[in-house]
Design a protein around this motif. Structure first.
Motif, PDB file in Angstrom:
ATOM      1  N   ILE A   1       0.869  -1.181   0.000  1.00 57.91           N
ATOM      2  CA  ILE A   1       0.000   0.000   0.000  1.00 57.91           C
ATOM      3  C   ILE A   1       0.907   1.233   0.000  1.00 57.91           C
ATOM      4  O   ILE A   1       1.793   1.358   0.865  1.00 57.91           O
ATOM      5  N   THR A   2       0.698   2.115  -0.956  1.00 57.97           N
ATOM      6  CA  THR A   2       1.600   3.267  -1.118  1.00 57.97           C
ATOM      7  C   THR A   2       1.248   4.399  -0.142  1.00 57.97           C
ATOM      8  O   THR A   2       0.150   4.429   0.436  1.00 57.97           O
ATOM      9  N   GLU A   3       2.158   5.340  -0.031  1.00 58.50           N
ATOM     10  CA  GLU A   3       1.938   6.519   0.824  1.00 58.50           C
ATOM     11  C   GLU A   3       0.681   7.275   0.402  1.00 58.50           C
ATOM     12  O   GLU A   3      -0.102   7.708   1.254  1.00 58.50           O
ATOM     13  N   ASP A   4       0.498   7.425  -0.904  1.00 61.58           N
ATOM     14  CA  ASP A   4      -0.670   8.163  -1.409  1.00 61.58           C
ATOM     15  C   ASP A   4      -1.977   7.452  -1.081  1.00 61.58           C
ATOM     16  O   ASP A   4      -2.973   8.083  -0.708  1.00 61.58           O
ATOM     17  N   GLU A   5      -1.966   6.127  -1.244  1.00 60.49           N
ATOM     18  CA  GLU A   5      -3.179   5.349  -0.934  1.00 60.49           C
ATOM     19  C   GLU A   5      -3.523   5.459   0.549  1.00 60.49           C
ATOM     20  O   GLU A   5      -4.696   5.608   0.925  1.00 60.49           O
ATOM     21  N   ILE A   6      -2.500   5.404   1.393  1.00 59.49           N
ATOM     22  CA  ILE A   6      -2.733   5.515   2.842  1.00 59.49           C
ATOM     23  C   ILE A   6      -3.314   6.904   3.163  1.00 59.49           C
ATOM     24  O   ILE A   6      -4.317   7.018   3.868  1.00 59.49           O
ATOM     25  N   ALA A   7      -2.692   7.935   2.610  1.00 59.12           N
ATOM     26  CA  ALA A   7      -3.131   9.312   2.913  1.00 59.12           C
ATOM     27  C   ALA A   7      -4.584   9.531   2.484  1.00 59.12           C
ATOM     28  O   ALA A   7      -5.379  10.139   3.219  1.00 59.12           O
ATOM     29  N   HIS A   8      -4.931   9.001   1.309  1.00 62.43           N
ATOM     30  CA  HIS A   8      -6.280   9.178   0.787  1.00 62.43           C
ATOM     31  C   HIS A   8      -7.310   8.477   1.691  1.00 62.43           C
ATOM     32  O   HIS A   8      -8.351   9.041   2.044  1.00 62.43           O
ATOM     33  N   ARG A   9      -6.980   7.251   2.088  1.00 57.82           N
ATOM     34  CA  ARG A   9      -7.909   6.471   2.936  1.00 57.82           C
ATOM     35  C   ARG A   9      -8.075   7.129   4.308  1.00 57.82           C
ATOM     36  O   ARG A   9      -9.188   7.157   4.866  1.00 57.82           O
ATOM     37  N   ILE A  10      -6.982   7.651   4.846  1.00 59.06           N
ATOM     38  CA  ILE A  10      -7.046   8.290   6.164  1.00 59.06           C
ATOM     39  C   ILE A  10      -7.937   9.540   6.113  1.00 59.06           C
ATOM     40  O   ILE A  10      -8.684   9.821   7.051  1.00 59.06           O
ATOM     41  N   GLU A  11      -7.877  10.238   5.010  1.00 61.43           N
ATOM     42  CA  GLU A  11      -8.746  11.404   4.864  1.00 61.43           C
ATOM     43  C   GLU A  11     -10.224  10.967   4.942  1.00 61.43           C
ATOM     44  O   GLU A  11     -11.041  11.602   5.607  1.00 61.43           O
ATOM     45  N   GLU A  12     -10.550   9.853   4.259  1.00 66.79           N
ATOM     46  CA  GLU A  12     -11.930   9.345   4.277  1.00 66.79           C
ATOM     47  C   GLU A  12     -12.333   8.905   5.689  1.00 66.79           C
ATOM     48  O   GLU A  12     -13.437   9.192   6.156  1.00 66.79           O
ATOM     49  N   LEU A  13     -11.421   8.202   6.374  1.00 60.40           N
ATOM     50  CA  LEU A  13     -11.736   7.735   7.731  1.00 60.40           C
ATOM     51  C   LEU A  13     -11.953   8.926   8.667  1.00 60.40           C
ATOM     52  O   LEU A  13     -12.887   8.928   9.477  1.00 60.40           O
ATOM     53  N   GLY A  14     -11.103   9.931   8.551  1.00 59.72           N
ATOM     54  CA  GLY A  14     -11.216  11.129   9.389  1.00 59.72           C
ATOM     55  C   GLY A  14     -12.550  11.821   9.169  1.00 59.72           C
ATOM     56  O   GLY A  14     -13.210  12.266  10.124  1.00 59.72           O
ATOM     57  N   TYR A  15     -12.981  11.848   7.924  1.00 60.24           N
ATOM     58  CA  TYR A  15     -14.256  12.482   7.588  1.00 60.24           C
ATOM     59  C   TYR A  15     -15.412  11.713   8.242  1.00 60.24           C
ATOM     60  O   TYR A  15     -16.307  12.309   8.862  1.00 60.24           O
ATOM     61  N   SER A  16     -15.383  10.363   8.135  1.00 58.31           N
ATOM     62  CA  SER A  16     -16.458   9.541   8.729  1.00 58.31           C
ATOM     63  C   SER A  16     -16.506   9.702  10.244  1.00 58.31           C
ATOM     64  O   SER A  16     -17.586   9.825  10.836  1.00 58.31           O
ATOM     65  N   ILE A  17     -15.341   9.689  10.877  1.00 63.25           N
ATOM     66  CA  ILE A  17     -15.292   9.810  12.345  1.00 63.25           C
ATOM     67  C   ILE A  17     -15.835  11.182  12.763  1.00 63.25           C
ATOM     68  O   ILE A  17     -16.637  11.299  13.696  1.00 63.25           O
ATOM     69  N   THR A  18     -15.418  12.214  12.057  1.00 68.42           N
ATOM     70  CA  THR A  18     -15.882  13.576  12.360  1.00 68.42           C
ATOM     71  C   THR A  18     -17.401  13.656  12.278  1.00 68.42           C
ATOM     72  O   THR A  18     -18.069  14.234  13.142  1.00 68.42           O
TER      73      THR A  18
END
Ligand code: IMP
Length: 178
Positions: A12-29
């Motif tokens: 899993i690349t750095e970009d893929e991780i960063a993109h997924r974390i943005e989505e998770l952060g949005y859901s948690i918020t």
């Protein structure tokens, strides 16, 4: 002396991780809108994931650390979990989000969930960067999952093998030659 560059195969690349974390952060918020959250970072493996994740959560956060060990220096679960370091906050009546690096057999996180529930939080949710479904023995619900992966031993982005490779910026696969 010339240092050899170490670059294991990326899963899993750095970009893929960063993109997924943005989505998770949005859901948690969205899920905890208007509420405070106690985030418990499970050391050591989740430290990079947790620091990137909390930057994407737009809520008042109190950050705690806990340390558990189940693996020793092997790639196989030892079958027992030890609490090495506890949180310092009282979580009674609080919204708690546990942030873990990987759920493998599920033993570590099941043990941790059981420890936390006794302390009467308002609720306990789990965010895990990775999940290996093929090894699951103790069923746990992952509320916020980064990626489901196949049964390979992975390193990097906080995850180690015998204390090494945590600093890799992406998730790589540990090969016999590494
Ligand atoms: P479980 O208790 O079997 O679910 O194991 C969870 C813990 O084992 C994680 O917090 C990691 O520290 C470690 N672990 C499991 N699989 C891997 C892996 O592929 N790479 C690195 N650590 C792992």
């Amino acid at each position: 002396m010339k240092m050899e560059l170490f670059s294991p195969e990326a899963l899993i690349t750095e970009d893929e991780i960063a993109h997924r974390i943005e989505e998770l952060g949005y859901s948690i918020t969205k899920d905890f809108e208007g509420q405070e959250l106690v985030v418990i970072c499970v050391l050591k493996g989740a430290f990079i994931f947790c620091s990137d994740l909390i930057k994407k959560i737009n809520l008042p956060i109190k950050l705690e650390f806990i340390s558990l060990s189940s693996y020793g220096d092997s790639t196989q679960s030892s079958g027992s979990v030890r609490l090495d370091m506890d949180i310092t906050a009282n979580i009674e009546g609080k919204n708690v989000l546990i942030v873990e690096d990987i759920v493998d057999t599920g033993l570590t996180i099941k043990t941790l969930m059981d420890i936390m529930k006794v302390r009467k939080p308002k609720n306990v949710k789990l965010a895990s960067l990775l999940y290996k479904p093929s090894k699951m023995k103790h069923s746990v619900k992952i509320d916020y999952l980064g990626f489901e992966i196949e049964d390979k031993f992975v390193i990097g982005y906080g995850l180690d093998y015998a204390g090494r490779y945590r600093e890799l910026p992406y998730i790589g696969i540990l090969n016999a030659g590494n």
